[in-house]
Design a protein around this motif. Structure first.
Motif, short mmCIF file in Angstrom:
data_model
loop_
_atom_site.label_atom_id
_atom_site.label_comp_id
_atom_site.label_asym_id
_atom_site.label_seq_id
_atom_site.Cartn_x
_atom_site.Cartn_y
_atom_site.Cartn_z
N PRO A 31 0.93 -1.40 -0.07
CA PRO A 31 0.13 -0.23 -0.06
C PRO A 31 0.62 1.18 0.01
CG PRO A 31 0.34 -0.88 2.17
CD PRO A 31 0.85 -1.82 1.22
N LEU A 32 2.23 1.14 -0.05
CA LEU A 32 3.08 2.36 0.07
C LEU A 32 2.51 3.30 -1.42
CD1 LEU A 32 6.61 0.72 1.01
CD2 LEU A 32 4.89 1.85 2.43
N THR A 33 2.33 2.89 -2.38
CA THR A 33 2.43 3.64 -3.49
C THR A 33 0.84 4.03 -3.61
OG1 THR A 33 2.14 1.67 -4.79
CG2 THR A 33 4.12 2.85 -4.77
N ASP A 34 -0.05 3.65 -2.71
CA ASP A 34 -1.68 4.03 -3.03
C ASP A 34 -1.78 5.60 -2.68
OD1 ASP A 34 -2.47 1.56 -3.28
OD2 ASP A 34 -3.14 1.37 -1.08
N ARG A 35 -0.88 6.15 -1.90
CA ARG A 35 -0.81 7.65 -1.96
C ARG A 35 0.56 8.44 -1.99
NH1 ARG A 35 -3.71 8.46 4.07
NH2 ARG A 35 -5.68 7.28 3.73
N VAL A 36 1.69 7.70 -2.38
CA VAL A 36 2.89 8.46 -2.90
C VAL A 36 3.40 7.59 -4.35
CG1 VAL A 36 5.22 8.74 -2.11
CG2 VAL A 36 3.56 8.62 -0.42
N PRO A 37 3.75 8.05 -5.32
CA PRO A 37 4.13 7.55 -6.26
C PRO A 37 5.70 7.03 -6.13
CG PRO A 37 3.71 9.72 -6.81
CD PRO A 37 3.83 9.73 -5.45
N LYS A 38 5.84 5.77 -6.42
CA LYS A 38 7.29 5.13 -6.20
C LYS A 38 8.56 6.00 -6.31
CE LYS A 38 8.27 1.10 -8.60
NZ LYS A 38 8.34 -0.06 -8.88
N PRO A 39 8.63 6.83 -7.30
CA PRO A 39 9.86 7.54 -7.48
C PRO A 39 9.95 8.57 -6.14
CG PRO A 39 8.86 7.35 -9.47
CD PRO A 39 7.74 6.83 -8.67
N LEU A 40 8.78 8.90 -5.49
CA LEU A 40 8.80 9.76 -4.48
C LEU A 40 8.93 8.91 -2.93
CD1 LEU A 40 6.22 12.45 -5.38
CD2 LEU A 40 8.74 12.73 -5.69
N LEU A 41 9.01 7.81 -3.12
CA LEU A 41 9.30 7.07 -1.84
C LEU A 41 10.87 7.40 -1.25
CD1 LEU A 41 7.64 3.73 -2.57
CD2 LEU A 41 6.94 5.68 -1.16
N SER A 42 10.97 7.56 -0.10
CA SER A 42 12.10 8.11 0.58
C SER A 42 13.00 6.90 0.87
CB SER A 42 11.83 8.80 2.07
OG SER A 42 13.39 9.33 2.32
N VAL A 43 14.63 7.08 0.49
CA VAL A 43 15.63 6.14 0.83
C VAL A 43 16.74 6.84 1.32
CG1 VAL A 43 14.81 4.13 -0.40
CG2 VAL A 43 16.02 5.75 -1.57
N GLY A 44 17.41 6.60 2.51
CA GLY A 44 18.63 7.36 2.73
C GLY A 44 18.03 8.88 3.16
N GLY A 45 16.84 9.31 3.43
CA GLY A 45 16.51 10.54 3.79
C GLY A 45 16.19 11.35 2.62
N LYS A 46 15.82 10.94 1.57
CA LYS A 46 15.33 11.60 0.33
C LYS A 46 14.75 10.83 -0.54
CE LYS A 46 20.27 11.94 -1.44
NZ LYS A 46 21.31 12.70 -1.59
N PRO A 47 13.67 11.62 -1.32
CA PRO A 47 13.12 10.64 -2.46
C PRO A 47 13.95 10.03 -3.44
CG PRO A 47 11.87 12.63 -2.25
CD PRO A 47 13.31 12.71 -1.26
N LEU A 48 13.60 8.81 -3.94
CA LEU A 48 14.43 8.00 -4.96
C LEU A 48 14.73 8.85 -6.03
CD1 LEU A 48 12.61 4.40 -5.32
CD2 LEU A 48 15.10 4.87 -5.16
N ILE A 49 13.70 9.61 -6.66
CA ILE A 49 13.93 10.49 -7.72
C ILE A 49 15.01 11.46 -7.72
CG2 ILE A 49 12.18 12.23 -7.40
CD1 ILE A 49 11.43 11.82 -10.19
N VAL A 50 15.21 11.98 -6.38
CA VAL A 50 16.25 13.23 -6.04
C VAL A 50 17.62 12.80 -6.16
CG1 VAL A 50 17.12 14.87 -4.30
CG2 VAL A 50 14.56 14.41 -4.65
N TRP A 51 17.71 11.53 -6.02
CA TRP A 51 19.22 10.92 -6.22
C TRP A 51 19.33 10.86 -7.51
CZ3 TRP A 51 22.51 8.97 -2.47
CH2 TRP A 51 21.82 8.70 -1.15
N HIS A 52 18.59 10.58 -8.55
CA HIS A 52 18.79 10.80 -9.79
C HIS A 52 19.07 12.38 -10.41
CE1 HIS A 52 18.04 6.65 -10.67
NE2 HIS A 52 16.65 6.74 -10.39
N LEU A 53 18.18 13.07 -9.92
CA LEU A 53 18.15 14.67 -10.28
C LEU A 53 19.57 15.24 -9.73
CD1 LEU A 53 14.74 15.86 -9.15
CD2 LEU A 53 15.43 15.06 -11.62
N GLU A 54 20.19 14.71 -8.49
CA GLU A 54 21.45 15.25 -8.04
C GLU A 54 22.53 14.73 -9.01
OE1 GLU A 54 20.49 15.69 -3.43
OE2 GLU A 54 21.53 13.80 -4.07
#
Length: 235
Positions: free
Chosen positions: A16-39
């Motif tokens: 149910p994690l992605t029922d309210r949060v898109p998977k790329p916006l789930l946090s790992v290591g203190g920031k959303p997955l997608i932010v790792w890519h953007l950085e």
């Protein structure tokens, strides 16, 4: 060079994690997955990134803004309520990426320590893909990497596609003919089709190269993998 982050998927296995949060916006290591890519993309000089969206599309811009905090210009390619799959999403995003120059594309739901600066600015063929060792959930791999860097459908050294690559827009030029011949998906409007048949078609003519990344990589496809990655990055 522009970049595309593929972020439109529903993330069914992550519910149910992605029922309210898109998977790329789930946090790992203190920031959303997608932010790792953007950085990482900003770190190699990319200045414009397109993010394709569908499921919970309205969550991305409030979370990421216009990209200025990373020195980026973010643009959003909305696909409608149903995602267009990888090929269809890439085709739709070309109006923002441009129809002439190669671009980087990264799956928004993977994490890797791969340095995108290693990617070729001008692939010798239609695409250049990053491959990794086969994980437990994909033991047979996806493509075979030859000694000269050519990728093929079958071969003795099959590895897993990491969801990171450089593509020429021309890879998508005859998408309808390739998809119809493969019988993979009906030609819908807007176009909804996978990218893999186009890559396999290009491989048959030696038009796809690749490289093997031996470092860290995770396909964040289950809550367990997300939790394990979070622990690893938080250390």
């Amino acid at each position: 060079m522009k970049a595309l982050v593929l972020a439109a998927g529903r993330g069914e296995r992550m519910r149910p994690l992605t029922d309210r949060v898109p998977k790329p916006l789930l946090s790992v290591g203190g920031k959303p997955l997608i932010v790792w890519h953007l950085e990482r993309l900003a770190g190699i000089g990319v200045r414009e990134v397109v993010i394709n969206t569908s499921w919970l599309a309205d969550r991305f811009e409030p979370a990421l803004g216009d990209g200025r905090q990373w020195g980026l210009k973010l643009r959003y390619s909305y696909e409608g309520p149903e995602p267009l799959e990888t090929g269809g999403g890439m085709l739709r995003a070309l109006d923002l990426l441009g129809h002439e120059s190669p671009f980087i594309a990264v799956n928004g739901d993977v994490w890797s320590d791969f340095d995108p600066a290693l990617l070729p600015g001008q692939p010798t063929g239609e695409a250049h893909l990053v491959l990794v060792d086969n994980p437990e959930h994909n033991p047979e791999g996806d493509f075979s990497l030859g000694d000269t860097g050519q990728l093929s459908i079958d071969g003795p050294k099959r590895l897993t596609f990491a969801g990171i690559g450089v593509y020429r827009p021309s890879l998508l030029a005859n998408w309808r003919d390739v998809i119809d011949a493969a019988g993979t998906s009906p030609a819908t409007q807007p176009a909804r089709f996978p990218l893999a048949p186009l890559l396999r078609h290009a491989m048959r003519t030696g038009a796809v190269t690749g490289e093997h990344h031996a470092g860290q990589w995770t396909d964040v496809g289950t809550p367990q993998r997300l939790a394990e990655l979070d622990v690893s990055l938080s250390r």
